[in-house]
Write an enzyme that holds these catalytic residues in place. Structure first.
Site, PDB file in Angstrom:
ATOM      1  N   ARG A  37       2.680  -7.090  -4.521  1.00 18.91           N
ATOM      2  CA  ARG A  37       2.170  -7.755  -3.315  1.00 18.91           C
ATOM      3  C   ARG A  37       2.715  -9.180  -3.187  1.00 18.91           C
ATOM      4  NH1 ARG A  37      -4.011  -5.388  -2.897  1.00 18.91           N
ATOM      5  NH2 ARG A  37      -3.404  -3.674  -1.526  1.00 18.91           N
ATOM      6  N   LYS A 201     -12.276  12.000  -1.422  1.00 22.13           N
ATOM      7  CA  LYS A 201     -13.346  12.334  -0.484  1.00 22.13           C
ATOM      8  C   LYS A 201     -12.899  12.659   0.938  1.00 22.13           C
ATOM      9  CE  LYS A 201     -16.731   9.179  -2.376  1.00 22.13           C
ATOM     10  NZ  LYS A 201     -16.991   7.842  -1.857  1.00 22.13           N
ATOM     11  N   GLY A 354      -2.597   2.108  -1.555  1.00 21.38           N
ATOM     12  CA  GLY A 354      -3.626   2.513  -2.502  1.00 21.38           C
ATOM     13  C   GLY A 354      -3.103   3.419  -3.585  1.00 21.38           C
ATOM     14  N   GLY A 377      -6.629   0.437   2.609  1.00 20.61           N
ATOM     15  CA  GLY A 377      -7.605   0.555   3.700  1.00 20.61           C
ATOM     16  C   GLY A 377      -6.948   0.339   5.050  1.00 20.61           C
TER      17      GLY A 377
END
Ligand code: AMP
Length: 397
Positions: A37, A201, A354, A377
């Site tokens: 990053r 999920k 992610g 996200g």
């Protein structure tokens, strides 16, 4: 075409430019374990230096919950940035972020100098987007650049509020690159367009599935979320991850895919394990026939071939979420197979941030993808078709 101003649209010579970066890097005992990053932010910083700006960098790190926390100080980032830029990056170590150190450091800046502020989330106003802190941040600068794609899905002082109190705002090169790659892939894909979704999920990706079904030719689902779909098809999944309250939704999505003519692929076989750990007994069974006492931790061999085959002719592939528990070597084969299949394609290949980005890098396929997003996200919200507040707040061209 991006409708927002970029750093190329600003006159920055001699100006103080506040740059919001995403320096939310993993730390272990004060040492940065992955500086992707930080390196991703360098093109914007270098461009501003070349043009003689006074560069004031800011970022959050972790979740200090509005209070100073020495373990989440950005001091190690200043050190790493100094090494990468080969200059002294002055760290303004104010617990209140815009304090005496920051003001003095900025007042003493020459063109091309770089100052890094302390973790913006040391201030409780930050995540509430309160004007008090936005004004303080803006008081240090003339211009503002948002290059923090990974934080742009949050409306905070340093991503949104501050834009109201500076002369002009723009997006940085990293943000521009992320929006261009993700935006083109989703909104103007070269077809056939396939998306691969995995991870734990269904509930995290409800809107992504729904939105992508409007866009793709092929949708592939693996990972823990596949078991809810297996139950929706009448299968038995033993002790695998299951969101019983999402079975009806899974049925709806299967029907929607049919209606839209989207090829919708689920795992046909599954690697099942006795326990949730690497060293445990495991074997492969058909996906809907997982016995009680066993849990699915990866896609099976037939599924790996099926998924690879399904993207064979694709010209655009977007992937978000691992196919299994890739953190355990024995259950990383499915994720690896998808990475391998994507790497071999003559197509635009995009990895949502992610875990899938980490998996692709960890498995050594990073440099064979067209684009690996730096935002988990944020890239998910992008795939949901949402507009990112940190982008919207920036001046239009
Ligand atoms: P997410 O944060 O939703 O993208 O999920 C990523 C996580 O999903 C990773 O930590 C994987 O280990 C986990 N995961 C993938 N497949 C499975 C599975 N079959 N069972 C349990 N966890 C899984």
């Amino acid at each position: 075409m991006l409708q927002k101003k970029t750093v190329d649209d600003l006159q920055v010579t001699g100006k103080r430019v506040l740059v919001r970066c995403d320096f939310n890097v993993p730390l272990q005992n004060g040492v940065i374990t992955d500086d992707n990053r930080i390196t991703a932010a360098l093109p914007t910083i270098e461009k501003l230096r070349k043009d003689g700006a006074k560069i004031i960098l800011c970022s959050h790190m972790g979740k200090p919950k509005g209070e100073p926390n020495p373990e989440l100080s950005l001091a190690p980032v200043a050190k790493r940035l100094s090494e990468l830029l080969n200059i002294e990056v002055v760290f303004a170590k104010d617990d209140n972020v815009v304090g005496e150190h920051a003001k003095k450091a900025v007042a003493e800046m020459q063109n091309g100098d770089v100052v890094l502020l302390e973790n913006t989330r040391f201030r409780k106003e930050e995540t509430k987007n309160e004007d008090t802190f936005s004004k303080e941040l803006a008081s240090l600068a003339d211009l503002y650049v948002n290059d923090a794609f990974g934080s742009s899905h949050r409306a905070h002082c340093s991503t949104v509020g501050v834009t109201r109190f500076v002369e002009q705002s723009a997006v940085g090169y990293l943000m521009e690159k992320e929006i261009t790659f993700l935006g083109n892939a989703v909104n103007h894909p070269v077809r056939p367009f396939a998306a691969i979704l995995g991870g734990s999920k269904v509930s995290d990706k409800i809107n992504v599935i729904n939105h992508l079904l409007e866009k793709v030719d092929t949708l592939i689902i693996g990972g823990g979320m596949a078991y809810t779909f297996a139950v929706a098809q009448g299968g038995h999944v033993g002790d695998s991850l299951l969101e019983a309250d999402k079975v009806a939704y899974a049925k709806e999505m299967i029907a929607k895919a049919k209606e839209k003519g989207v090829a919708f692929l689920l795992p046909v076989d599954t690697v099942i394990a006795k326990e949730f750990k690497n060293d445990t007994e495991y074997k492969t069974v058909p996906t809907g026939e997982i016995p009680d006492g066993w849990m699915g931790l990866d896609i099976g061999e037939k599924t790996r071939a099926l998924f690879a085959d399904a993207i064979q002719d694709a010209k655009t592939v977007v992937w978000n979420g691992p196919m299994g528990v890739f953190e355990f070597e024995n259950f990383a084969k499915g994720t690896k197979a998808v990475a391998e299949a994507m790497a071999a394609l003559d197509a635009t290949t995009i990895i949502g941030g992610g875990d899938s980005a980490a998996a692709v890098n960890q498995l050594g396929y990073g440099d064979q993808m067209t684009h690996i997003s730096t935002g988990g996200g944020a890239s998910l919200e992008f795939l949901e078709g949402k507009e990112l507040p940190g982008v919207m707040a920036v001046d239009d061209k």
